[in-house]
Design a protein around this motif. Sequence first.
Motif, PDB file in Angstrom:
ATOM      1  N   LEU A   1      -1.730   8.149  -0.679  1.00 51.06           N
ATOM      2  CA  LEU A   1      -2.002   9.294   0.211  1.00 51.06           C
ATOM      3  C   LEU A   1      -1.926  10.613  -0.562  1.00 51.06           C
ATOM      4  O   LEU A   1      -2.733  11.516  -0.344  1.00 51.06           O
ATOM      5  N   ASP A   2      -0.958  10.700  -1.480  1.00 50.99           N
ATOM      6  CA  ASP A   2      -0.856  11.922  -2.309  1.00 50.99           C
ATOM      7  C   ASP A   2      -2.110  12.112  -3.143  1.00 50.99           C
ATOM      8  O   ASP A   2      -2.641  13.209  -3.284  1.00 50.99           O
TER       9      ASP A   2
ATOM     10  N   GLY B   1       2.485   6.677   8.484  1.00 46.49           N
ATOM     11  CA  GLY B   1       2.559   5.694   7.402  1.00 46.49           C
ATOM     12  C   GLY B   1       2.677   4.256   7.886  1.00 46.49           C
ATOM     13  O   GLY B   1       1.923   3.383   7.451  1.00 46.49           O
TER      14      GLY B   1
ATOM     15  N   TYR C   1       2.264   5.809   0.026  1.00 53.40           N
ATOM     16  CA  TYR C   1       2.434   7.265  -0.046  1.00 53.40           C
ATOM     17  C   TYR C   1       1.898   7.829  -1.373  1.00 53.40           C
ATOM     18  O   TYR C   1       1.421   8.963  -1.420  1.00 53.40           O
TER      19      TYR C   1
ATOM     20  N   ARG D   1       2.714  -1.610   0.420  1.00 51.67           N
ATOM     21  CA  ARG D   1       4.129  -1.248   0.526  1.00 51.67           C
ATOM     22  C   ARG D   1       4.218   0.277   0.583  1.00 51.67           C
ATOM     23  O   ARG D   1       3.342   0.966   0.039  1.00 51.67           O
ATOM     24  N   PRO D   2       5.281   0.806   1.230  1.00 53.06           N
ATOM     25  CA  PRO D   2       5.356   2.259   1.424  1.00 53.06           C
ATOM     26  C   PRO D   2       5.244   3.067   0.131  1.00 53.06           C
ATOM     27  O   PRO D   2       4.562   4.088   0.106  1.00 53.06           O
ATOM     28  N   GLY D   3       5.905   2.623  -0.947  1.00 50.37           N
ATOM     29  CA  GLY D   3       5.829   3.366  -2.214  1.00 50.37           C
ATOM     30  C   GLY D   3       4.394   3.506  -2.685  1.00 50.37           C
ATOM     31  O   GLY D   3       3.956   4.576  -3.121  1.00 50.37           O
ATOM     32  N   THR D   4       3.640   2.416  -2.571  1.00 46.66           N
ATOM     33  CA  THR D   4       2.231   2.418  -2.979  1.00 46.66           C
ATOM     34  C   THR D   4       1.400   3.265  -2.024  1.00 46.66           C
ATOM     35  O   THR D   4       0.555   4.057  -2.451  1.00 46.66           O
TER      36      THR D   4
END
Lengths: 334, 107
Positions: free
Chosen positions: B49-50, B23, B46, B41-44
Amino acid sequence: MTDLLRERYTRLLRWYPVADRADRGAEIVDTYVDLAATGQRRPRPADAVDLMAGGLRQRLRAHSALGLADALPVAGSLALMMTTVLAAVWLINTESPGVWHDPASPMLGPFHSIGTPTWVAWLLAPLAAPLGLGRWAVAAAITVTAAVAVAVSVVPWFEMTALHPPLFLLVAQIGLGLAALAADNRRGLLDTAVVIAPAAVAAALAAMVVPEHQIGREALSVAALILVTAVVVLGVFFTARRDRRGWWPAALLVWPVLLLGMGLSLSSTYSFASRKAVVVWAVASLLAAVAVLTLAVRRQAWRARRRAEARILHFHRVAEQAAAEAKTSPPLAK
Amino acid sequence: MKTPLQEPTFLILTALARAPLHGYGLILEVSELSQGRLSLRPGTLYGSLDRLSDDGLVTVDRTEVVDGRARKYYRLTDEGTELLRTETERMRQAVQVATLRLAGGFA
């Protein structure tokens, strides 16, 4: 220091479903900690918003309703277009030189109506998009509208400017504005600015032919009709293209459409005079809109479950059929 | 997945085209590919990616433990590689047409 920061980011994971927190939580927090500036002690506000949005998106994903999240920008753009066009109508309706103004009425600086700062704020919102400040400008316009709504509610009418906007009209603008916050911060607002230019001209022409005593009612009915037509066309288009946004823009804009309907449903005198009627309508329509969204999400989850069950059943049947054929077919010659 | 791809999706797939990434590495790579214009940003990330994983375009390659922390590496699937190839070709043709027209040629 890092442990404290990690703990604070972990606390923000509460927006995520439990399963996602267990599966992905550590990975997300680790990535935030890797990206943190030296000496950073707290999550940045933008990180908190990112985790909140990410968590809510994962909850929708768990219900197979990601189309709702995908539909937010388009619903936001539609709402913003509507707020801006309506603002142009109200501004012309009150400040145009063709409108009769009682010389004895109080004025707000150079303006004849206390609503004028509101309409100007809305007209400026799409123009802030190229600077990347579109969402801030929309939030500012909502704040100004809310402040004017409070003023209209508490200041006696005889101390108010002559052409003050009725409360039902301001509440509809706030509802549309809240939906407009979902517009894509730069591109969606830029598109809106391009699209509304001809629409604002049309609105200006329409406003000039609307008699003063019928302020807003025709514009509200036209706005409601345009919004309903737009979401129906989008719904048909998205469904035909198997786009997962489908009818979600329609579900998202139920509240603004109901708010636009308020000015049409309440009698002219009643809607201008009664704060209670406006508040009751706004709350009831909000509850109705939340109920529609909740039911739509549940229905989507139910449909996804049914599809998954049908798929599993199909695989079982194929496997059983293959096993039965293997039993009945003669063994291969060695 | 519908084409044309949105820019963040295109850049995530492009970042994974060379080698599997975790990530944090993906965020740095996307920022570099966009010349600092896009910082995920990490929330966006991941969430994306899902979604790409649901569409069969990206999958987990391996998990490595570094300093006691498990790091998942993501890679393109064959379907993801094919989609990126198709999208790149579409964009290449569009650029070619635009370049020709700007030079005063016919296309």
